[in-house]
Enzyme design. Structure first.
Site, PDB file in Angstrom:
ATOM      1  N   ASP A  13       0.814  -1.222   0.000  1.00 30.78           N
ATOM      2  CA  ASP A  13       0.000   0.000   0.000  1.00 30.78           C
ATOM      3  C   ASP A  13       0.848   1.274   0.000  1.00 30.78           C
ATOM      4  OD1 ASP A  13      -2.358  -1.552   0.191  1.00 30.78           O
ATOM      5  OD2 ASP A  13      -1.997  -1.761   2.344  1.00 30.78           O
ATOM      6  N   LYS A  16       2.252   1.918  -5.163  1.00 29.21           N
ATOM      7  CA  LYS A  16       2.915   1.349  -6.350  1.00 29.21           C
ATOM      8  C   LYS A  16       2.074   1.563  -7.603  1.00 29.21           C
ATOM      9  CE  LYS A  16       3.013  -2.620  -4.320  1.00 29.21           C
ATOM     10  NZ  LYS A  16       2.599  -2.141  -3.005  1.00 29.21           N
ATOM     11  N   ALA A  39      -4.596  -7.859  -3.096  1.00 33.66           N
ATOM     12  CA  ALA A  39      -4.238  -6.491  -2.714  1.00 33.66           C
ATOM     13  C   ALA A  39      -4.953  -5.539  -3.648  1.00 33.66           C
ATOM     14  CB  ALA A  39      -2.740  -6.288  -2.815  1.00 33.66           C
ATOM     15  N   HIS A  41      -4.426  -1.879  -5.835  1.00 36.26           N
ATOM     16  CA  HIS A  41      -3.687  -0.691  -6.246  1.00 36.26           C
ATOM     17  C   HIS A  41      -4.723   0.360  -6.607  1.00 36.26           C
ATOM     18  CE1 HIS A  41      -0.040  -2.857  -6.369  1.00 36.26           C
ATOM     19  NE2 HIS A  41      -0.190  -3.430  -7.529  1.00 36.26           N
ATOM     20  N   THR A  42      -4.682   1.503  -5.938  1.00 42.31           N
ATOM     21  CA  THR A  42      -5.616   2.568  -6.290  1.00 42.31           C
ATOM     22  C   THR A  42      -4.966   3.483  -7.316  1.00 42.31           C
ATOM     23  OG1 THR A  42      -6.394   2.462  -4.036  1.00 42.31           O
ATOM     24  CG2 THR A  42      -7.124   4.354  -5.345  1.00 42.31           C
ATOM     25  N   THR A 130      -6.512 -12.112   3.705  1.00 42.84           N
ATOM     26  CA  THR A 130      -7.629 -11.429   3.052  1.00 42.84           C
ATOM     27  C   THR A 130      -8.653 -12.447   2.538  1.00 42.84           C
ATOM     28  OG1 THR A 130      -6.360 -11.421   1.016  1.00 42.84           O
ATOM     29  CG2 THR A 130      -6.320  -9.400   2.320  1.00 42.84           C
ATOM     30  N   GLY A 303     -11.510  -2.591   2.729  1.00 45.28           N
ATOM     31  CA  GLY A 303     -12.061  -1.474   3.498  1.00 45.28           C
ATOM     32  C   GLY A 303     -11.583  -1.460   4.938  1.00 45.28           C
ATOM     33  N   LYS A 332       2.937  10.277  -0.623  1.00 48.24           N
ATOM     34  CA  LYS A 332       2.060  10.791   0.432  1.00 48.24           C
ATOM     35  C   LYS A 332       2.742  11.780   1.379  1.00 48.24           C
ATOM     36  CE  LYS A 332      -1.689   8.110   1.018  1.00 48.24           C
ATOM     37  NZ  LYS A 332      -2.596   7.048   1.414  1.00 48.24           N
TER      38      LYS A 332
HETATM   39  P1  GDP Z   1      -0.488   0.160  -3.764  1.00 49.72           P
HETATM   40  O1  GDP Z   1      -1.175  -1.136  -3.473  1.00 49.72           O
HETATM   41  O2  GDP Z   1       0.964   0.172  -3.366  1.00 49.72           O
HETATM   42  O3  GDP Z   1      -0.694   0.626  -5.169  1.00 49.72           O
HETATM   43  O4  GDP Z   1      -1.150   1.268  -2.822  1.00 49.72           O
HETATM   44  P2  GDP Z   1      -2.696   1.520  -2.513  1.00 49.72           P
HETATM   45  O5  GDP Z   1      -3.376   1.899  -3.752  1.00 49.72           O
HETATM   46  O6  GDP Z   1      -3.257   0.414  -1.719  1.00 49.72           O
HETATM   47  O7  GDP Z   1      -2.588   2.734  -1.508  1.00 49.72           O
HETATM   48  C1  GDP Z   1      -2.073   3.963  -1.845  1.00 49.72           C
HETATM   49  C2  GDP Z   1      -3.174   5.025  -1.636  1.00 49.72           C
HETATM   50  O8  GDP Z   1      -2.597   6.292  -1.524  1.00 49.72           O
HETATM   51  C3  GDP Z   1      -4.141   5.126  -2.778  1.00 49.72           C
HETATM   52  O9  GDP Z   1      -5.421   5.455  -2.276  1.00 49.72           O
HETATM   53  C4  GDP Z   1      -3.601   6.273  -3.621  1.00 49.72           C
HETATM   54  O10 GDP Z   1      -4.593   6.952  -4.372  1.00 49.72           O
HETATM   55  C5  GDP Z   1      -3.058   7.158  -2.549  1.00 49.72           C
HETATM   56  N1  GDP Z   1      -1.890   7.929  -2.913  1.00 49.72           N
HETATM   57  C6  GDP Z   1      -0.803   7.537  -3.637  1.00 49.72           C
HETATM   58  N2  GDP Z   1       0.119   8.513  -3.656  1.00 49.72           N
HETATM   59  C7  GDP Z   1      -0.369   9.539  -2.907  1.00 49.72           C
HETATM   60  C8  GDP Z   1       0.139  10.803  -2.500  1.00 49.72           C
HETATM   61  O11 GDP Z   1       1.256  11.203  -2.812  1.00 49.72           O
HETATM   62  N3  GDP Z   1      -0.658  11.573  -1.707  1.00 49.72           N
HETATM   63  C9  GDP Z   1      -1.896  11.178  -1.300  1.00 49.72           C
HETATM   64  N4  GDP Z   1      -2.608  11.987  -0.532  1.00 49.72           N
HETATM   65  N5  GDP Z   1      -2.405   9.980  -1.654  1.00 49.72           N
HETATM   66  C10 GDP Z   1      -1.641   9.173  -2.434  1.00 49.72           C
END
Ligand code: GDP
Length: 424
Positions: A13, A16, A39, A41-42, A130, A303, A332
């Site tokens: 999270d 990536k 998992a 990825h958002t 999960t 969630g 972030k």
């Molecule tokens: P992944 O599984 O590594 O792709 O990560 P996730 O998607 O589970 O979690 C990363 C979350 O942080 C997502 O909701 C993204 O939209 C959000 N996100 C990614 N980069 C940033 C950032 O620089 N700032 C903010 N505020 N949110 C971010």
């Protein structure tokens, strides 16, 4: 052209998906090389907001070919549902831009059942799965007790193979867990409902990738989860059941001889972790609540509220070393803007002494964080696009992390959108 892996440095999270979505502009092919749909990825871009579970994050770029490599757990049912969701949001997905390795093994319906049955048996000692069937799937893959996606192309061979596995699997379901056995009719219905749907995407992706390599196309390798969840190098047994590290990318992608030119490690500016297991820098109470809210730390798939804390330098440095990262994306950073002092877990205290070394998993729960503070910046940085426009305290924080983890930070992300990025 270069080959690059994008990997997580921490517990997953880290963002990536957001980095792959950004960097795919420079690549022709994106390959997911391990893990399953467990998992999320958002990704936020001009097409909307998406939670990807199994699909590679290059799916949004026209002209990019996306591959699910042989190391991936292909769950036909969740993949088909995910495809439908993403297509409904206006993204075109065809066998031209999505290819599934014929050598990828299939996650079968009983894998999910067994995951839930085992977590229920473990009760308060559960691993925090999960429940997507990933651990039972990989156990069966290595026991050679599942089928490959390519068998969908040879139905007679598939039925014969499944019949043998079914008999063996029912012994476990009935005798170990007292659960309902499966029948061949169940499996035929499942293949008709889901296997048939993904069959057009299945092909010899090894041949495709070798051809792409011969044509000097650039390939991006995408990991799921982070170093600390890697089966061999993570916080075993609270790991995932496959290798998330970059070293596995050649094996799990279908290009076993490929050399990676660059490894981009994604690090979050603070720590988050989903599920069970030791998490040394964890915060509790209102402090944790505030950070969780600021970072919107709730699982994309489940969630579930994520566990949070300050950045963990010891774990992050270890994660960077495991990955052999050549460049870091720090994500972030904007989330920390509300803090007047930024806490960092600089070292651990273990057995009466301070250490910079990441402990062996069995003693990790005994480690205590040694926390230090850096100055905060307390202003909105989400609109900043140039390094020199960041407040000095924010730059100092990035430089501190860079020095302590021993790898250059080339990207600083200040928001979830594609262009909310500072490239140094
Ligand atoms: P992944 O599984 O590594 O792709 O990560 P996730 O998607 O589970 O979690 C990363 C979350 O942080 C997502 O909701 C993204 O939209 C959000 N996100 C990614 N980069 C940033 C950032 O620089 N700032 C903010 N505020 N949110 C971010």
């Amino acid at each position: 052209m270069s080959n690059c892996a994008i990997v997580g440095i921490n517990w997953g999270d880290e963002g990536k998906g957001r980095m792959v979505d950004l960097l795919t502009r420079d690549y022709d092919v994106v390959v997911r090389y391990q893990g399953g749909g467990n998992a999320g990825h958002t990704v936020i871009n001009e097409k909307g907001k998406f939670a990807l579970h199994l699909l590679p994050s290059g799916i949004f770029r026209g002209g990019v070919v996306n591959v699910l490599g042989n190391g991936v757990a292909v769950d036909c049912e969740s993949l088909w549902n995910e495809l439908q969701d993403v297509i409904a949001q206006g993204v075109s997905i065809t066998p031209e831009n999505l290819k599934i390795s014929d050598r990828a093994s299939l996650l079968l319906p009983w894998h999910r059942d067994l995951d839930s049955l085992e977590e229920a048996r473990l009760a308060d000692k559960k691993y925090g799965s999960t429940k997507q069937g990933i651990a039972p799937f990989y156990s069966d893959k290595y026991q050679k007790k599942t089928v490959m996606a390519g068998e969908l192309l040879y139905p007679e061979k598939l039925w014969e193979h499944l019949e043998g596995i079914l008999e063996w699997k029912n012994l476990t379901l009935e005798k170990v867990y007292g659960a309902k056995p499966y029948t061949m009719a169940d499996l035929r219905a499942w293949v008709a409902d889901f296997g048939e749907k993904i069959r057009p995407f299945v092909c010899d992706t090894g041949a495709f990738l070798r051809q792409a390599q011969a044509e000097k196309k650039s390939i991006l390798f995408e990991a799921q989860l982070g170093s600390l969840r890697d089966l061999d190098y993570g916080i075993y047994p609270y790991t995932t059941s496959s290798n998330a590290i970059a070293a596995y990318a050649p094996v799990g992608s279908g290009l076993p001889s490929v050399r990676l030119d660059e490894i981009v490690g994604v690090v979050k500016a603070y720590s988050s972790c989903v599920g069970e297991g030791p998490f040394t820098c964890e915060w509790f109470g209102p402090e944790a609540e505030k950070l969780r809210e600021a970072g919107n730390e709730y699982g994309a798939k489940t969630g579930r509220p994520r566990r949070v804390g300050p950045i963990d330098i010891v774990a992050t440095r270890y994660g960077v070393q495991c990955q052999g990262a050549t460049n870091i994306a720090l994500t972030k950073l904007d989330v920390l803007s509300y803090m007047d002092k930024i806490p960092v877990c600089a070292r651990y205290e273990l057995a009466g002494r301070q250490t910079d070394d990441f402990p062996f998993p069995a003693v990790l729960p005994d480690a205590k964080p040694v926390v230090e503070y850096l100055d905060g910046w307390q202003c909105d940085i989400s609109g900043v696009r140039r390094w020199e426009d960041l407040p000095q305290a924010a730059r100092r924080y990035v430089e501190y992390v860079e020095k302590e983890i021993g790898c250059r930070i080339g990207y600083v992300s200040v928001g979830p959108e594609r262009d909310s990025i500072i490239i140094r």
